[in-house]
Design an enzyme around this catalytic site. Structure first.
Site, PDB file in Angstrom:
ATOM      1  N   GLY A  64       0.814  -1.218   0.000  1.00 20.73           N
ATOM      2  CA  GLY A  64       0.000   0.000   0.000  1.00 20.73           C
ATOM      3  C   GLY A  64       0.847   1.266   0.000  1.00 20.73           C
TER       4      GLY A  64
ATOM      5  N   GLY B 124       8.528  -6.152   3.849  1.00 20.17           N
ATOM      6  CA  GLY B 124       8.357  -6.963   5.054  1.00 20.17           C
ATOM      7  C   GLY B 124       6.892  -7.134   5.398  1.00 20.17           C
TER       8      GLY B 124
ATOM      9  N   SER C 221       7.561   2.227  12.354  1.00 22.44           N
ATOM     10  CA  SER C 221       6.116   2.359  12.502  1.00 22.44           C
ATOM     11  C   SER C 221       5.735   2.978  13.840  1.00 22.44           C
ATOM     12  CB  SER C 221       5.495   0.961  12.393  1.00 22.44           C
ATOM     13  OG  SER C 221       4.163   0.963  12.834  1.00 22.44           O
TER      14      SER C 221
ATOM     15  N   HIS D  88       3.854   1.624  15.631  1.00 18.29           N
ATOM     16  CA  HIS D  88       3.711   0.475  16.538  1.00 18.29           C
ATOM     17  C   HIS D  88       5.006   0.161  17.299  1.00 18.29           C
ATOM     18  CE1 HIS D  88      -0.375  -0.171  15.358  1.00 18.29           C
ATOM     19  NE2 HIS D  88      -0.003  -0.010  14.089  1.00 18.29           N
TER      20      HIS D  88
ATOM     21  N   TYR E  54       5.255  -7.366  15.578  1.00 16.12           N
ATOM     22  CA  TYR E  54       5.521  -6.453  14.461  1.00 16.12           C
ATOM     23  C   TYR E  54       6.242  -5.188  14.953  1.00 16.12           C
ATOM     24  CZ  TYR E  54       4.335  -2.797  11.056  1.00 16.12           C
ATOM     25  OH  TYR E  54       4.386  -1.737  10.198  1.00 16.12           O
TER      26      TYR E  54
ATOM     27  N   ARG F 140      -8.816   6.938  15.253  1.00 14.04           N
ATOM     28  CA  ARG F 140      -7.386   6.788  15.598  1.00 14.04           C
ATOM     29  C   ARG F 140      -6.503   7.386  14.508  1.00 14.04           C
ATOM     30  NH1 ARG F 140      -4.126   2.584  14.207  1.00 14.04           N
ATOM     31  NH2 ARG F 140      -2.111   2.777  15.223  1.00 14.04           N
TER      32      ARG F 140
END
Ligand code: 15L
Length: 288
Positions: free
Chosen positions: A12, A69, A107, A109, A132, A170
């Site tokens: 994406g 990845g 990221s 995350h 991740y 979010r």
């Protein structure tokens, strides 16, 4: 014209980036999945978990945008092979081929367990919310090693969510528009003085959880703000998960989570800037 390798180009983020960078650079695109190259692009199929493939695709490029990845939480075997071994191979292949500059797509995350009530900057201690997220922290650490030991120039973009428009509440805080993504990537490629930097890959969002001063210091001037979509998004937002709604990482924080007795930190301070160290209760020793 510079030749830029984009790994994971069929994903994406890669797809949005290709469109935005077309004509600016010669793009070498790599992915496991097939992809039809356009004008000014070449495609090299590669499995980055294989060092020989990584060596082949990094040869002769001016910079690498490493997006390849696993892009979400997943089983350990997949994360290990694509995001740990694959990431290592890309850095190591770049070093062996004399490619100095790597833009690493880390990221939000990597720091997803910070509560939404906190504003964090690029200096906060990592708080990954998933395997991740841990793999992204690994990539940041590897970049730090390759910058310090081998003089590579590493630009870490802690990307929020790239989409033509924010998709939920979010993402109003972490949205990155395609044109702001392109601006940030161009900055990472062109800035003359990069050694090791961490920036947040987000637009100029009113509801941002990030103090993105480091990106601004380097010249980033995002054009978009998710707030333009807020009314429409909030009107259709369904009630969320109690844990996911507390933390910046959202759903990544509650998948597989067990009830955690640890209380949330109460402070609303911006992490990073020097804080006064707590006074230590040092016992005065009598001079002899
Ligand atoms: C990411 O890091 C992922 O690659 C993407 O798929 C989204 O989950 C994004 O974060 C997000 O937090 O929205």
């Amino acid at each position: 014209m510079k030749t830029i390798l984009i790994t994971g180009a069929a994903g994406g983020v890669g797809t949005q980036l290709r469109r935005e960078l077309a004509g600016k650079y010669l793009l070498r695109l790599s992915d496991l999945r097939p992809l039809a190259p356009g004008k000014g692009e070449k495609f090299a199929r590669a499995d980055i978990s294989n060092l020989a493939d990584a060596l082949r695709i990094t040869r002769g490029v001016d910079a690498i945008v490493h997006l390849g990845g696993y892009s979400v939480e997943g089983p350990w075997e997949g994360i290990l092979s694509a995001n740990i071994i694959g990431c290592y191979n890309v850095f190591e292949a770049a070093r062996r081929n004399g490619v100095k500059r790597i833009l690493f797509a880390t990221s939000n995350h990597a720091v997803g367990y910070y509560p939404r009530s906190e504003t964090i900057d690029h200096r906060v201690y990592i708080k990954p919310d998933s395997r991740y997220g841990v793999s992204k922290v690994f990539g940041e650490a590897l970049g730090s090693l390759y910058a310090d030991k081998y003089g590579m120039q590493v630009f870490n973009m802690r990307i929020g969510n790239v989409n033509p428009a924010p998709i939920d509440k979010r993402r109003l805080s972490i949205w990155l528009s395609p044109r702001d993504l392109a601006q940030l990537v161009t900055l990472g490629i062109e800035h003359p003085d990069i050694r090791f930097e961490i920036v947040y890959g987000v637009s100029d969002n009113t509801r941002s959880w990030y103090d993105n001063a480091n990106a601004y210091r380097l010249g980033y001037r995002p054009q978009d703000d998710a707030e333009a979509y807020a009314r429409e998004i909030l009107a259709r937002e369904a009630p969320g998960n109690a844990i996911g709604d507390l933390y910046q990482g959202g759903a990544f924080t509650h998948v597989e989570a067990v009830p955690n007795p640890a209380p949330l930190p109460k402070s609303k301070t911006v992490h990073g800037p020097a804080r006064k160290p707590a006074k230590k209760a040092v016992k005065k020793t009598k001079k002899k």
